[in-house]
Motif scaffolding. Structure first.
Motif, mmCIF file in Angstrom:
data_model
loop_
_atom_site.group_PDB
_atom_site.id
_atom_site.type_symbol
_atom_site.label_atom_id
_atom_site.label_comp_id
_atom_site.label_asym_id
_atom_site.label_seq_id
_atom_site.Cartn_x
_atom_site.Cartn_y
_atom_site.Cartn_z
ATOM 1 N N VAL A 447 0.848 -1.181 0.000
ATOM 2 C CA VAL A 447 0.000 0.000 0.000
ATOM 3 C C VAL A 447 0.885 1.233 0.000
ATOM 4 O O VAL A 447 1.691 1.429 0.895
ATOM 5 N N ARG A 453 -6.307 13.084 2.455
ATOM 6 C CA ARG A 453 -7.572 13.449 1.829
ATOM 7 C C ARG A 453 -8.445 14.204 2.799
ATOM 8 O O ARG A 453 -8.329 14.035 4.002
ATOM 9 N N PRO C 157 -1.984 4.683 5.999
ATOM 10 C CA PRO C 157 -3.188 3.833 5.962
ATOM 11 C C PRO C 157 -2.902 2.524 5.261
ATOM 12 O O PRO C 157 -3.356 2.291 4.156
ATOM 13 N N PRO C 238 -5.610 0.030 -1.315
ATOM 14 C CA PRO C 238 -5.040 1.214 -0.664
ATOM 15 C C PRO C 238 -6.013 2.387 -0.629
ATOM 16 O O PRO C 238 -6.111 3.096 0.376
ATOM 17 N N ASP C 239 -6.757 2.565 -1.717
ATOM 18 C CA ASP C 239 -7.658 3.704 -1.773
ATOM 19 C C ASP C 239 -8.729 3.633 -0.700
ATOM 20 O O ASP C 239 -9.042 4.625 -0.048
ATOM 21 N N LEU C 241 -8.650 2.126 2.150
ATOM 22 C CA LEU C 241 -8.097 2.370 3.487
ATOM 23 C C LEU C 241 -7.771 3.847 3.678
ATOM 24 O O LEU C 241 -8.001 4.415 4.749
ATOM 25 N N ALA C 242 -7.241 4.470 2.615
ATOM 26 C CA ALA C 242 -6.904 5.881 2.732
ATOM 27 C C ALA C 242 -8.165 6.707 2.956
ATOM 28 O O ALA C 242 -8.191 7.624 3.792
ATOM 29 N N ALA C 246 -9.082 9.063 6.150
ATOM 30 C CA ALA C 246 -9.443 10.471 6.016
ATOM 31 C C ALA C 246 -10.800 10.737 6.641
ATOM 32 O O ALA C 246 -11.069 11.833 7.125
#
Lengths: 466, 606, 344, 257
Positions: A447, A453, C157, C238-239, C241-242, C246
């Motif tokens: 990852v 964000r 993350p 990954p997205d 979790l990110a 956030a």
């Protein structure tokens, strides 16, 4: 210097010299005596926390009752009196207090004598069967090679020639303990604990679930170490030394199994043990048989993954990818239920508390104060984090296959292959797919760190909860 | 022995113990604010720890000579279940605690605490330290350190086993070593207390030396001992707080688990260590920023004492007094910029290593100057071979070896090979045992009459010297050869390696010598205690020395001096043509008509 | 052999101090001090030089770690308010001024004034600590601790973070399951709840039933919410979790003062692990540096407090001066810390 | 008796030099050097040894001679009453200073060779130290790390002879030190850092790989082996190891050494 003092000082010195010499001699003698006294031959240690709850304090020849034990009896009687409601009976108890105390003490003493007697029998039997750490001995029925054992046993000796003796005490004893109980001085600080050979339970082997490991398995463990534990690789010891250690491990294991069996027989079943050769061999035979037959239980996969056989690289890659995908589904699926312990992402973050067999019953809450006396307190088991690429039992596909096929003896990992009294949960092909998937996990796209964000509109509205 | 009329009776206070109320006893001997009592308290505490440290070292030697064989006494007590053989983590603890005890509980406090306390006011002509209560506290703050360190031996996991340098992550991560449990925390705490004690002491010493010198005692009339103590105090004041800061950070890393010294992604003892971004090398920088100056803290006072002893028994002025002072200052100054030479192999930037190499090599210079000056002091004198003199001369002799072997380490390419080998062990022991400890022995024999008003036995002193000298060299000179063979230190069983297997015999020889060295200290202990009570009494100046402490009664009473000391000259005017005696004390006024200028100057200052 | 000592030091300047003040009445000696200041002041300066080295060590560590770090969080990411820092700096500078005023007053024979200014110093020091405590509390409430055992800061993350979220969610789920909140209300129950909600007047029994039903509904909502979080945290994408990170704690862009609230802020009971790249190292250094500074402030305050009951005669001025030196030092340390921690 | 003490001090240089003269013959000396750069280190060692040896002998002899000559009992000359000499001080400050500066500059090249001039070759292996083993990884057939075909071995570093070898050194837990006595190589492995190490071995054979930085209770156990072999033998070994690692069936014959 003080010339007027010189004569005086010389006189004082002469006078004091004799006294000083005497003191020096006394101190040296003391040190020497203590030193020699320190070198008594070691004994196998009795460590049966779960069978003999309280071993007699120090000296097994002490056939006396201690003040502490007497006090315990007294407290017991007083407690009884306190619980008694009937005043008449209390009076009666008070009158007979002295006699009751004597009787109670006598009872304790009898139990103690009994226990000591049994321990002595146990000890005699074990010494007869296996000798001592310095002078090991085996019956031919054990199938062990006494020459190899002698090389590994005894005090460590470093000699300038390339022959080294006392290997076990050089390399193993501080973790595994002199009797192989996995409770050497360093053991308590290790995670996981060193193996207790006396249980006869070995995790990483090529044989079926409950079968003993083969010599080759033990040699493999010794050679490669167990990655992810404190067991280092002893690859650089000469082969004959490693083989001697393997034999010694088997010897300790056998001795331990017999010890535990005899102790159970004596203390739990409360039977009498006859100290004859035939009885002893009977105890030995079971363990010896399981060791000598280990090679018959080796698990050999009948098939191999399709992509291994393929010759065309493109075809090979396609088959492997397919197999991995199949493995992924199986891993998450109900049938194999890997995720239950290893977690949905293979990190080994199980939601349950897991324990090894030898830790399972050691619930400190259940045992209370006694738990504080354990050499090794309970330790939780962490399922393997499959993303680290560290495999304790070896990293060959074959090793992983066997792990999944047989499970891990002594731990909560069940086997997916067939075992006595149980159907196979996965076919060999399916196991190979899981193996491929597991082998691919450490290399699955790491990852990356995404830019921070902002909170999305959606969660800002729906985020708040009562 | 006639002594001048003493205007008060405190001179014999040490002997007047009986019939003293408990409170007064406590105030006089236990919670005393008198610098002499505090100095002796430091002396005896550190000598006690010297025994502990020595025994730990002997246990280390046993294992190296007879690996995995039953150890006498200790093995039986602790490892009866394992065939009396010590276990490797115990071995690790042994050498860690040997170094810790010897450095922090023996050498540093015996020099600064014992000799510093006892000698500074006496040698500069003051009645006490500037802050007697602070001085008392600086001793009593050592006690929490003593107690914590003692406790650490008995906690689960045992005392610290991360090396005396306490390098993280080994010292920080709880799973890394059996002893990086409570033992290491106690170790850190103990060192914090040692740091506080040293800080109190150093601030006090500096103030005293700057402000409380007797009239006429200019800075360049101070004996070398005082210069050594002064520069040591400066080093302690400026280097030690950095170690204290680092120790606090290690403590926080261990307790609240901050991440100063722990990088990300460690897996220790099968557990991931949750930490991020710390740097293990940072500790090494901070630690050596203190501990390199600490090496000079551990030797400068001894150098000063040896200068005084050599000059006294050569009956000749110290050769090159000012160059000696400048050398000490130079060592102190350079000492702050050479710490990186402990880290040549540590992964530090090699270019930085090259810079540290240059500064390190240059620090050999002032040491060389000092050595030459000592030798030149002997040249043309009338040498008296007393016990203190023998120890002082052996200090010079051994310091030459220790200093020269240091050049090997300073040369970075050679250090690649000898770093962390027994060459280093030999070097540090030549400097700290052959150097400092011999200097300390010399100091004890030299100032014993001032401390207790009695003489030590000269014959047994010489026996002690002779045997110590022989066994010391037998133990440590051979270690150079081990080092040349690449023999690594801190290994419980180096004979696993084929490369080092043939060194076993030499290690056994070393162990026999070490045991001998340990045993002969019994002679010293007996001589010391016998002489305290039964030694022949002596007068004020038994050695016919020049410096001010010999003006005071032996032992000096409360307030030290029964006459106001006034200083007329430097401390090394031995065999001066101005007088018929072969010594010319600092306090003795020049005969009428001579040296009026200095006399007048002294009066003016008064 | 006593030639030396028996030399009559005829012109000795020594004299016996008889009693007054000197405890043992021994010979009072004359000295030749090198500096024209009192011993106490010299010692204070020397002591402060050791303190300078102590803080120099800490600050050096901060600088090395900060500039050696891969990422370092912006002030806004760790909820650090420059304004509060400014106020605190101002408070501390004022307290330095008041201590000087106190010294002046004491020297000019005005004990009452001196005491007043000292009290002001004490108060200002107290204000400084109070503000510091408020700031600490702000960090704690966001899950920012100097690490163990309560810190919930993750560096990125990744899967480990997802695992931590799952573990925390499971912790919260277990009591909900035991309480039986893992099932939705039946249709009948929902109707009853609606009716009860609408009712203007409720009897005690009805009130009890209403509360129970409402708790069940809310419990189930939480249950579903946590289940959803857990599912999302189990992702290997990954997205996903990110986005989750956030959502739990949004990170404001550098310099932004907009207040963004994440799930953790909106639901304080949630206490989910958060992601602040470089946050652990930041927390380690921030709390250590300001903590040791605050400790020094505290020591100063204790000394001031001990001095308060004293009589401020002019000969006490030295004492005030020495303590004042210490206090200025503490002030100067903060003047170094403030820009390092808050502004750069 | 005074003369006895003088002789005792004389014994220091005599026995010291004797010990260093005796040691190499008796086998107590630098281990055999098989590296390309090692001669520089050994040369420096001998150079410094000669230099310090000379100073050692000179100063110790001076100490002995002064003690012997100026013994207070036999020396009837008056004491030379001097407080020092400016010229002498300058002389014995500048002379060592010049020597020391020379030593400092003289060794720079050797240092740079070992630690600063990294050869431009691909990384042969990655050595990860952990308590208490050396875990070694070769990139496998594809020449890249972190792929499925990485070859993993424990404590057993194989390198081809006469090639520039570049190794990446890492640590998984605490500090370790990668020490090859025969190659005059030593480098700490620091967690959180990747440190390159390079050397070139001249002779084939098996040599010790030692851990030289305290890494915990099992520090002494951390023994590795360096096998220097011909390029073809190395490739063969690597291929065999890689194949064994992919085994899906028990090999016919148990591998033996």
């Amino acid at each position: 210097m003080c010339p007027s003092d010189a004569g005086e000082r010389r006189r004082v010195a002469l006078e004091g010299r004799r006294r000083r010499a005497a003191t020096c001699c006394a101190l040296l003698w003391l040190a020497a005596a203590a030193g020699c006294g320190g070198l008594s031959a070691p004994q196998f240690r009795l460590n049966m926390e779960d069978i003999i709850r309280e071993t007699p304090d120090k000296d097994p020849d002490e056939f006396r009752i201690t003040g502490r034990e007497r006090e315990q009896v007294r407290q017991g009687l007083l407690e009884e009196m306190r619980r008694e409601k009937d005043p008449q009976k209390i009076e009666q108890l008070e009158a007979n207090f002295g006699a009751a105390l004597d009787a109670g003490t006598e009872e304790v003493l009898k139990l103690k004598r009994d226990k000591i007697k049994k321990l002595k029998i146990l000890n005699t039997a074990l010494v007869a069967l296996f000798g001592t750490p310095d002078e090991p001995y085996v019956f031919p029925e054990s199938g062990l090679d006494i020459k190899k054992i002698r090389l590994a046993a005894g005090p460590a000796q470093t000699v300038n020639s390339n022959v080294r003796r006392g290997l076990y005490r050089q390399h193993c004893v501080h973790c595994h303990g002199i009797s192989g109980d996995g409770a050497g001085p360093t053991a308590v600080f290790l995670n996981p604990y060193p193996r207790d050979y006396r249980q006869g339970k070995f995790k990483f082997k090529s044989t079926e679930f409950a079968a003993k490991p083969t010599d080759a398995d033990l040699l493999h463990t010794l050679t490669e170490g167990i990655p992810g534990t404190a067991m280092p690789s002893f690859k650089l010891l000469p082969l004959d030394e490693r083989e001697a250690l393997v034999e010694y491990v088997k010897y300790l294991s056998m001795r331990g199994e017999v010890e535990l069996a005899m102790a159970r027989y004596l203390f739990v079943d409360e039977e009498d043990l006859e100290l004859s050769r035939s009885t002893l061999v009977e105890f030995l035979a079971e363990s010896a048989e399981s060791w000598s037959s280990a090679a018959e239980h080796v698990v050999r996969p009948q098939t191999q993954p399709a992509h291994v056989a393929a010759t065309d690289p493109a075809e090979k890659a396609r088959l492997l990818a397919e197999s991995i995908e199949r493995g992924r589904k199986l891993f998450a699926g109900e049938k194999a239920a890997c995720v239950k312990c290893h977690g949905p992402t293979g990190l080994g973050d199980s939601e349950d508390k897991l324990y090894d067999d030898w830790n399972k019953d050691k619930d400190p809450e259940k045992f209370g104060a006694e738990a504080a006396t354990w050499v090794l307190p309970r330790q939780q088991l962490r399922p393997r984090n499959l993303r680290l690429g560290i495999y304790r039992g070896g990293r060959r596909p074959l090793d992983l296959f066997r792990r999944i096929y047989t499970g891990i003896y002594g731990g909560p990992m069940p086997g997916a292959g067939p075992s006595p009294g149980r159907e196979a949960t996965l076919s060999e092909e399916e196991i190979w797919s899981v193996v491929d998937y597991i082998r691919s996990l450490p290399y699955e796209g790491q990852v990356a760190v995404p830019p921070p964000r902002q909170l999305t509109q959606r969660s800002r509205q729906s985020g708040s909860l009562p | 022995m006639s002594s001048p009329a003493v205007p008060h009776t405190h001179a014999g206070a040490a002997a007047a113990a009986p019939a003293m109320p408990v409170a007064k006893f406590l105030a006089t001997y236990v919670f005393s604010r008198d610098h002499k009592v505090i100095g002796l308290q430091f002396l005896f505490s550190t000598l006690l720890w010297f025994i502990v440290g020595g025994l730990l070292a002997l246990a280390v030697r046993w294992q190296l000579a007879f690996p995995w064989q039953g150890m006498p006494i200790v093995g039986r007590l602790l490892f009866s279940a394992e065939g009396n053989q010590i276990s490797p983590e115990f071995y690790t603890m042994l050498f860690t605690m040997h170094a810790t005890v010897m450095i922090f509980f023996v050498i540093i406090p015996i020099l600064a605490g014992a000799f510093g306390n006892f000698l500074i006011p006496l040698m500069i002509g003051a009645d006490d330290m500037a802050f007697p209560t602070l001085n008392m506290l600086s001793y009593w703050v050592m006690w929490p350190a003593f107690v914590l360190m003692t406790i650490s031996f008995f906690v689960p996991g045992g005392a610290s086993a991360a090396g005396w340098t306490g390098y993280p992550p080994l010292s920080v991560a709880h799973g890394a070593a059996p002893a990086s449990q409570a033992g290491q925390t106690l170790w850190v705490l103990a060192l914090v207390f040692v740091g506080i004690s040293s800080m109190m002491g150093s601030v006090n010493y500096m103030t005293t030396i700057i402000q409380m010198r007797a009239p006429g005692m200019t800075m360049f009339r101070l004996p070398m001992t005082i210069w050594g103590m002064f520069i040591t105090a400066v080093l302690q004041a400026f280097a030690l707080p950095v170690l204290t800061a680092a120790l606090f950070m290690q403590l926080l890393d261990r307790t609240v688990r901050t991440g100063f010294f722990i990088p990300e992604g460690l897996v220790i003892n099968n557990e991931g260590v949750a930490a991020g971004g710390g740097q293990p090398l940072l500790w090494q920088h901070l630690f050596w920023f203190y501990s390199h100056p600490a090496v000079y803290i551990m030797i400068l006072p001894a150098m000063g004492m040896v200068s005084d002893i050599i000059s006294c028994f050569a009956r000749k002025p110290l050769f090159g007094y000012k160059p000696m002072v400048y050398s000490i200052c130079g060592i102190a100054g350079l000492g702050f910029i050479v710490w990186g030479h402990h880290m040549f192999m540590s992964g530090m930037n090699p270019a930085l290593g090259a810079m540290f190499m240059v500064s390190t090599i240059m620090i050999a210079l002032p040491s060389a100057v000092k050595t030459f000056n000592w030798l030149a002091t002997l040249w043309g004198g009338k040498i008296q071979f007393t016990t203190p003199m023998l120890f002082a001369m052996s200090f010079v002799s051994m310091f030459i070896i220790g200093g020269l072997s240091g050049i090997f380490m300073a040369a970075t390419p050679i250090d690649i090979f000898i770093h962390d080998t027994y060459f280093i062990v030999a070097h540090i022991h030549y400097v700290l045992f052959g150097g400092t400890a011999f200097g300390v022995f010399g100091g004890i024999y030299f100032w014993f009459p001032k401390m207790f008003g009695r003489m030590m036995n000269e014959f047994w002193g010489k026996v002690h010297f002779l045997l110590s000298f022989i066994f010391f060299n037998g133990t440590f000179f051979t270690m150079h050869l081990l080092g040349a063979g690449g023999f690594p230190r801190r290994l419980a069983d180096p004979y696993h390696y084929a490369t080092f297997r043939h060194l076993l015999g030499m290690n056994q020889f070393i162990t026999y010598c070490a045991l001998g060295m340990g045993a002969v200290q019994i002679i010293f202990a007996i001589n010391l205690f016998y002489s305290i009570f039964r030694g022949p009494r002596c007068g004020r100046n038994p050695w016919h020395a020049n410096s001010l402490e010999w003006l005071a009664p032996s032992p000096p009473g409360h307030g030290n001096f029964d006459v106001q000391p006034v200083v007329y000259r430097g401390p090394y005017e031995y065999s001066s043509p101005e007088t018929t005696e072969d010594y010319y004390p600092q306090w003795q006024p020049p005969p009428a008509g001579q040296g009026e200028a200095s006399h007048a100057q002294a009066q003016q200052h008064a | 052999m006593e030639t030396a000592a028996t030399h009559p030091v005829s012109h000795a300047h020594g004299q016996l101090a008889h009693g007054h003040g000197h405890e043992h009445g021994h010979l009072k000696l004359h000295y030749q001090p090198a500096l024209p200041i009192s011993n106490g002041k010299l010692m204070m300066w020397l002591f402060l030089s050791t303190e300078i080295m102590f803080f120099a060590g800490l600050i050096a560590v901060y600088i090395v770690l900060r500039f050696g770090a891969l990422t370092w969080p912006s002030q806004s990411a760790v909820h650090l308010e420059e304004r509060i820092g400014f106020i605190n700096t101002f408070v501390l500078i004022c307290s330095s001024v008041t201590v000087v005023l106190s010294l002046e007053a004491c020297r000019s024979h005005n004990p009452a004034m001196a005491k007043m200014w000292l009290a002001a110093t004490l108060a200002l020091g107290g204000v400084f600590l109070a503000i510091k405590a408020y700031e600490y509390n702000q960090k704690f409430s966001h899950g920012i601790y100097p690490r163990y055992p309560r810190s919930q800061i993750y560096e990125r993350p990744d899967l480990e973070y997802g695992s931590a979220v799952r573990v925390r969610a499971q912790e919260l789920l277990v009591p909900l399951q035991t309480a039986g909140y893992d099932k939705p209300l039946s249709a009948a129950q929902t109707r009853r709840l609606k009716r009860l909600e609408a009712a203007a007047q409720r009897s005690p029994q009805e009130e009890q039933a209403y509360r129970r039903l409402r708790a069940r509904r809310e419990g189930y909502e939480r249950f579903r919410f946590l289940q959803d979080l857990k599912t999302r945290a189990s992702s290997t994408q990954p997205d996903v979790l990110a986005a989750l990170a956030a959502e739990i704690m949004p990170i404001r862009p550098r310099g932004s003062h907009e207040h963004l609230e994440g799930l953790n802020d909106l639901n304080p009971w949630l206490k989910m692990p958060i992601v602040i790249p470089g946050g652990n190292m930041w927390a380690s250094t921030y709390f250590t540096l300001t903590g040791f500074h605050a400790l020094h402030v505290l020591v100063g305050l204790i000394v001031f407090a001990i001095m308060m009951p004293m009589r401020f005669t002019p000969d006490r001025a030295n004492m005030i001066e020495n303590i004042g030196l210490y206090w200025h030092f503490v002030d100067i340390v903060w003047i170094f810390l403030f820009p390092l921690l808050y502004l750069f | 008796m005074n003369k006895f003490w003088c002789l005792l001090f004389l014994a220091v240089p005599v026995l010291g030099v004797a010990a260093f003269a005796w040691a190499p013959g008796a086998g107590y000396w630098l281990p055999r050097d098989i590296s390309d750069h090692g001669w520089q280190i050994d040369h420096l060692f001998y150079f410094v040894l000669t230099l310090t040896g000379a100073v050692f002998v000179a100063t110790e002899l001076a100490l002995f001679w002064f003690a012997w000559k100026y013994d207070g009992r036999t020396n009837m000359q008056p004491v030379r009453f001097t407080h020092g000499s400016h010229d002498v001080e300058v002389l014995w400050t500048l002379a060592p200073a010049a020597t020391l500066v020379f030593i400092a500059i003289y060794q720079m090249n050797a240092w740079a060779d070992v630690k600063m001039r990294q050869p431009d070759v691909p990384v042969l292996a990655e050595v990860t130290a952990r308590q208490f083993e050396w875990r070694i990884r070769y990139p496998g057939a594809d020449g890249r790390f972190d792929t499925l075909d990485d070859v993993h071995v424990v404590n057993d570093l194989h390198v081809p002879v006469d090639r520039d070898i570049l190794i990446t050194l890492k640590s998984q837990d605490v500090l370790h030190s990668f020490f090859l006595p025969n190659l005059r190589i030593k480098q700490d492995a620091v967690p959180g850092m990747k440190i390159p190490v390079w050397f070139r071995a001249r002779d084939v054979g098996e040599f010790d790989l030692v851990c030289a930085e305290l890494c915990g209770w099992g520090h002494y156990k951390m023994k590795g082996r360096l096998t220097v072999q011909s390029a073809s033998a190395f490739q063969q070994w690597l291929a065999e190891t890689a194949a064994a690692q992919e085994a899906t069936q028990e090999p016919e014959v148990e591998e033996s050494e």
